[in-house]
Design an enzyme around this catalytic site. Structure first.
Site, PDB file in Angstrom:
ATOM      1  N   ARG A  57      -1.421  -3.606   6.710  1.00  0.00           N
ATOM      2  CA  ARG A  57      -1.668  -4.919   5.775  1.00  0.00           C
ATOM      3  C   ARG A  57      -2.423  -3.803   5.096  1.00  0.00           C
ATOM      4  O   ARG A  57      -2.381  -2.638   5.141  1.00  0.00           O
ATOM      5  CB  ARG A  57      -3.361  -5.605   6.592  1.00  0.00           C
ATOM      6  CG  ARG A  57      -3.862  -5.234   7.622  1.00  0.00           C
ATOM      7  CD  ARG A  57      -4.910  -4.157   7.773  1.00  0.00           C
ATOM      8  NE  ARG A  57      -5.862  -4.410   6.191  1.00  0.00           N
ATOM      9  CZ  ARG A  57      -6.033  -3.482   5.622  1.00  0.00           C
ATOM     10  NH1 ARG A  57      -6.069  -1.884   5.317  1.00  0.00           N
ATOM     11  NH2 ARG A  57      -6.873  -3.339   3.817  1.00  0.00           N
ATOM     12  N   GLY A  58      -3.519  -4.381   3.744  1.00  0.00           N
ATOM     13  CA  GLY A  58      -3.533  -3.213   2.939  1.00  0.00           C
ATOM     14  C   GLY A  58      -2.324  -3.533   1.512  1.00  0.00           C
ATOM     15  O   GLY A  58      -0.337  -3.269   1.836  1.00  0.00           O
ATOM     16  N   ALA A  59      -2.317  -3.580   0.551  1.00  0.00           N
ATOM     17  CA  ALA A  59      -0.949  -4.350  -0.278  1.00  0.00           C
ATOM     18  C   ALA A  59      -0.514  -2.948  -0.309  1.00  0.00           C
ATOM     19  O   ALA A  59       1.157  -3.767  -0.397  1.00  0.00           O
ATOM     20  CB  ALA A  59      -1.802  -4.023  -1.821  1.00  0.00           C
ATOM     21  N   ARG A 100       3.289 -12.664   2.456  1.00  0.00           N
ATOM     22  CA  ARG A 100       1.418 -12.821   2.249  1.00  0.00           C
ATOM     23  C   ARG A 100       1.716 -12.668   0.552  1.00  0.00           C
ATOM     24  O   ARG A 100       3.068 -12.184   0.419  1.00  0.00           O
ATOM     25  CB  ARG A 100       1.156 -11.246   2.964  1.00  0.00           C
ATOM     26  CG  ARG A 100       0.639 -11.567   4.122  1.00  0.00           C
ATOM     27  CD  ARG A 100      -0.057 -10.595   4.634  1.00  0.00           C
ATOM     28  NE  ARG A 100      -1.548 -10.946   4.651  1.00  0.00           N
ATOM     29  CZ  ARG A 100      -2.291 -10.180   4.257  1.00  0.00           C
ATOM     30  NH1 ARG A 100      -2.944  -8.159   5.113  1.00  0.00           N
ATOM     31  NH2 ARG A 100      -4.141 -10.927   4.541  1.00  0.00           N
ATOM     32  N   GLN A 207     -12.288  -5.595   8.121  1.00  0.00           N
ATOM     33  CA  GLN A 207     -11.615  -4.338   8.598  1.00  0.00           C
ATOM     34  C   GLN A 207     -12.381  -2.466   8.059  1.00  0.00           C
ATOM     35  O   GLN A 207     -12.225  -2.297   8.164  1.00  0.00           O
ATOM     36  CB  GLN A 207     -10.668  -4.644   6.664  1.00  0.00           C
ATOM     37  CG  GLN A 207      -9.203  -5.549   6.889  1.00  0.00           C
ATOM     38  CD  GLN A 207      -9.661  -6.939   6.813  1.00  0.00           C
ATOM     39  OE1 GLN A 207     -10.969  -7.269   6.523  1.00  0.00           O
ATOM     40  NE2 GLN A 207      -8.792  -7.459   5.996  1.00  0.00           N
ATOM     41  N   ASP A 248      -5.252  -5.795  -4.954  1.00  0.00           N
ATOM     42  CA  ASP A 248      -4.612  -6.769  -4.462  1.00  0.00           C
ATOM     43  C   ASP A 248      -3.529  -7.208  -5.013  1.00  0.00           C
ATOM     44  O   ASP A 248      -1.824  -7.101  -4.990  1.00  0.00           O
ATOM     45  CB  ASP A 248      -4.866  -7.951  -2.882  1.00  0.00           C
ATOM     46  CG  ASP A 248      -4.895  -7.336  -1.695  1.00  0.00           C
ATOM     47  OD1 ASP A 248      -6.516  -6.763  -1.976  1.00  0.00           O
ATOM     48  OD2 ASP A 248      -4.335  -6.707  -0.646  1.00  0.00           O
ATOM     49  N   ASN A 258      -9.302  -9.259  -4.643  1.00  0.00           N
ATOM     50  CA  ASN A 258      -9.124  -7.992  -4.292  1.00  0.00           C
ATOM     51  C   ASN A 258      -9.337  -9.041  -2.241  1.00  0.00           C
ATOM     52  O   ASN A 258      -9.926 -10.765  -2.958  1.00  0.00           O
ATOM     53  CB  ASN A 258     -10.221  -7.764  -4.352  1.00  0.00           C
ATOM     54  CG  ASN A 258      -9.975  -6.338  -3.267  1.00  0.00           C
ATOM     55  OD1 ASN A 258      -9.061  -5.590  -2.861  1.00  0.00           O
ATOM     56  ND2 ASN A 258     -11.297  -5.261  -2.365  1.00  0.00           N
ATOM     57  N   LYS A 259      -9.968  -8.593  -1.048  1.00  0.00           N
ATOM     58  CA  LYS A 259     -10.529  -9.151  -0.313  1.00  0.00           C
ATOM     59  C   LYS A 259     -12.161 -10.158  -0.790  1.00  0.00           C
ATOM     60  O   LYS A 259     -12.377  -9.945  -1.345  1.00  0.00           O
ATOM     61  CB  LYS A 259     -11.100  -8.060   0.695  1.00  0.00           C
ATOM     62  CG  LYS A 259     -11.378  -8.493   1.951  1.00  0.00           C
ATOM     63  CD  LYS A 259     -10.603  -9.425   2.935  1.00  0.00           C
ATOM     64  CE  LYS A 259      -9.201  -9.261   2.859  1.00  0.00           C
ATOM     65  NZ  LYS A 259      -8.447 -10.545   3.484  1.00  0.00           N
TER      66      LYS A 259
HETATM   67  O1  MRU Z   1      -5.500  -8.768   4.219  1.00  0.00           O
HETATM   68  P1  MRU Z   1      -5.918  -7.087   3.775  1.00  0.00           P
HETATM   69  O2  MRU Z   1      -6.275  -5.857   4.849  1.00  0.00           O
HETATM   70  O3  MRU Z   1      -4.291  -7.272   3.855  1.00  0.00           O
HETATM   71  O4  MRU Z   1      -6.140  -6.512   2.247  1.00  0.00           O
HETATM   72  C1  MRU Z   1      -6.645  -5.729   2.594  1.00  0.00           C
HETATM   73  C2  MRU Z   1      -7.493  -5.875   0.283  1.00  0.00           C
HETATM   74  O5  MRU Z   1      -8.062  -6.632  -0.313  1.00  0.00           O
HETATM   75  C3  MRU Z   1      -7.292  -4.581   0.230  1.00  0.00           C
HETATM   76  O6  MRU Z   1      -8.908  -3.995  -0.377  1.00  0.00           O
HETATM   77  C4  MRU Z   1      -6.909  -4.359  -0.996  1.00  0.00           C
HETATM   78  O7  MRU Z   1      -5.025  -4.381  -0.314  1.00  0.00           O
HETATM   79  C5  MRU Z   1      -6.195  -2.226  -1.095  1.00  0.00           C
HETATM   80  S1  MRU Z   1      -5.506  -1.715  -0.651  1.00  0.00           S
HETATM   81  C6  MRU Z   1      -5.817   0.186  -0.868  1.00  0.00           C
END
Ligand code: MRU
Length: 359
Positions: A57-59, A100, A207, A248, A258-259
């Site tokens: 996970r993470g963009a 996603r 996270q 994201d 973002n999250k």
């Molecule tokens: O749902 P996730 O864990 O994929 O969400 C991740 C985030 O919101 C991060 O802050 C974002 O992707 C930036 S990662 C460098």
């Protein structure tokens, strides 16, 4: 001369993705910090499921994974010519892209893979497969270099002795290595600054508690875990000097997805006059979207809220909402840190200049 203690060639930190000889290996982030388990993938449909279920996970990390997934799918294509190959490859990319919706890096990486195929329709399918493997590797390795550059640009905004609040995990685990928001923290540490991180736990997927806490502790960067609802209290006590988060997707006007919970932190930061920084590579900036209201927000399984592990917290049958992201308006963002420079104030003009895109 560069202040950076290492380059992409010498980075020996956490990397959640490995690839060798048609096998993609992912560190299972659902199991951290309790267990460090790697899962091997050779099938693109399984890679799609790994992205959907958040093994990775993470963009930026899901962009890299999707690129490798697309290549793995391509290896199994039997095509009569390049045009036939391209059609089958587009279907593979569509499956990966549907996993996603919010992080634009996913679509960005897949488009880059598809562009390579479309630009080489004069080649036999075997050459297209070879080219796709190189392209996935390029996306992976570029990400590390970009994060190191972003760190160097961003650390200049961080005073010595800063107490930095972060939300979710925008670290090595969310990228090809080093991290975006946590890359800025790592760069500040490399520049000799004494900093400490306050990590929001980040309900419901945790996270912050599971991943940010794990990777910073592992790198011996001081970190203190807090519940999401404690940030305002700590700000009111003067205990937070700045906020840094990842993104994201950033719209052309600087609105940031973002999250979930990031928006609340940004509002609190504004109220307390605390800088709110966003670290995001150019691949996260979506110049096709004028404003954040057009960013698709992923809705995830309500079980992430009703349960922790196998334990049910909420009453059976209760109504639950689980949007996984929110949008922070540009007016609450003090600066957007990219690998090509830092944008402040007029995001419409600044992002257009940095990306070279937009009307
Ligand atoms: O749902 P996730 O864990 O994929 O969400 C991740 C985030 O919101 C991060 O802050 C974002 O992707 C930036 S990662 C460098």
């Amino acid at each position: 001369m560069s202040q950076c203690a290492f380059s992409a060639n010498t980075y020996a930190g956490i990397r959640p993705i490995k690839y060798q000889n048609n096998v993609l290996s992912l560190l299972d982030q659902r199991k951290l910090p309790g267990e460090e388990i790697w899962i091997d993938y050779t099938d693109y449909q399984e890679v799609a499921e790994a992205i959907r279920s958040m093994v990775v996970r993470g963009a930026p990390a899901i962009g890299i994974t999707a690129a490798y997934g697309a290549y793995l799918g391509a290896t199994a294509i039997e095509a009569k010519d390049a045009e036939d190959f391209a059609q089958q490859f587009d279907a593979i990319c569509a499956t990966l892209n549907a996993t996603r919706p919010t992080a634009v890096n996913l679509a960005w990486a897949l488009e880059r893979m598809q562009r390579l195929v479309r630009a080489n329709l004069n080649q036999p399918p075997i050459n297209l497969k070879i080219g796709l493997e190189y392209e996935a590797l390029a996306i992976f390795e570029e990400d590390l270099r970009i994060n190191i550059a972003m760190g160097q640009n961003g650390e200049k905004l961080i005073p010595d002795q800063s107490r930095i609040l972060t939300h979710c995990n925008a670290g090595a685990l969310a990228t090809g290595g080093y991290g975006t928001a946590l890359g800025v923290v790592r760069a500040a540490v490399n520049a000799g600054k004494q900093v400490m991180v306050l990590a929001d736990e980040t309900r419901p997927f945790l996270q912050g508690a599971r991943l940010t806490a794990w990777e910073l502790q592992r790198d011996k960067i001081p970190v203190t875990l807090i519940c999401d609802n404690m940030a305002g209290y700590l700000m009111s006590l003067g205990g937070i000097d700045c906020v840094i988060v990842g993104a994201d997707r950033v719209a052309a006007n600087g609105d940031v997805a973002n999250k979930i919970g990031t928006y609340s932190v940004a509002v609190l930061a504004k109220e307390h006059n605390i800088p709110f920084y966003v670290a995001a590579p150019l691949s996260t900036i979506d110049m096709n979207l004028a404003e954040g209201k057009d960013i698709p927000i992923e809705q995830r399984d309500t079980r992430e809220i009703s349960h922790i592990g196998e334990t049910q917290l909420a009453p059976e049958g209760i109504s639950i909402l689980n949007p996984a992201f929110d949008v922070t308006p540009a007016r609450l963002v003090s600066a957007i840190i990219t690998e090509r420079g830092v944008v402040q104030d007029d995001y419409v003009v600044g992002l257009k200049k940095l990306t070279g895109k937009g009307s």
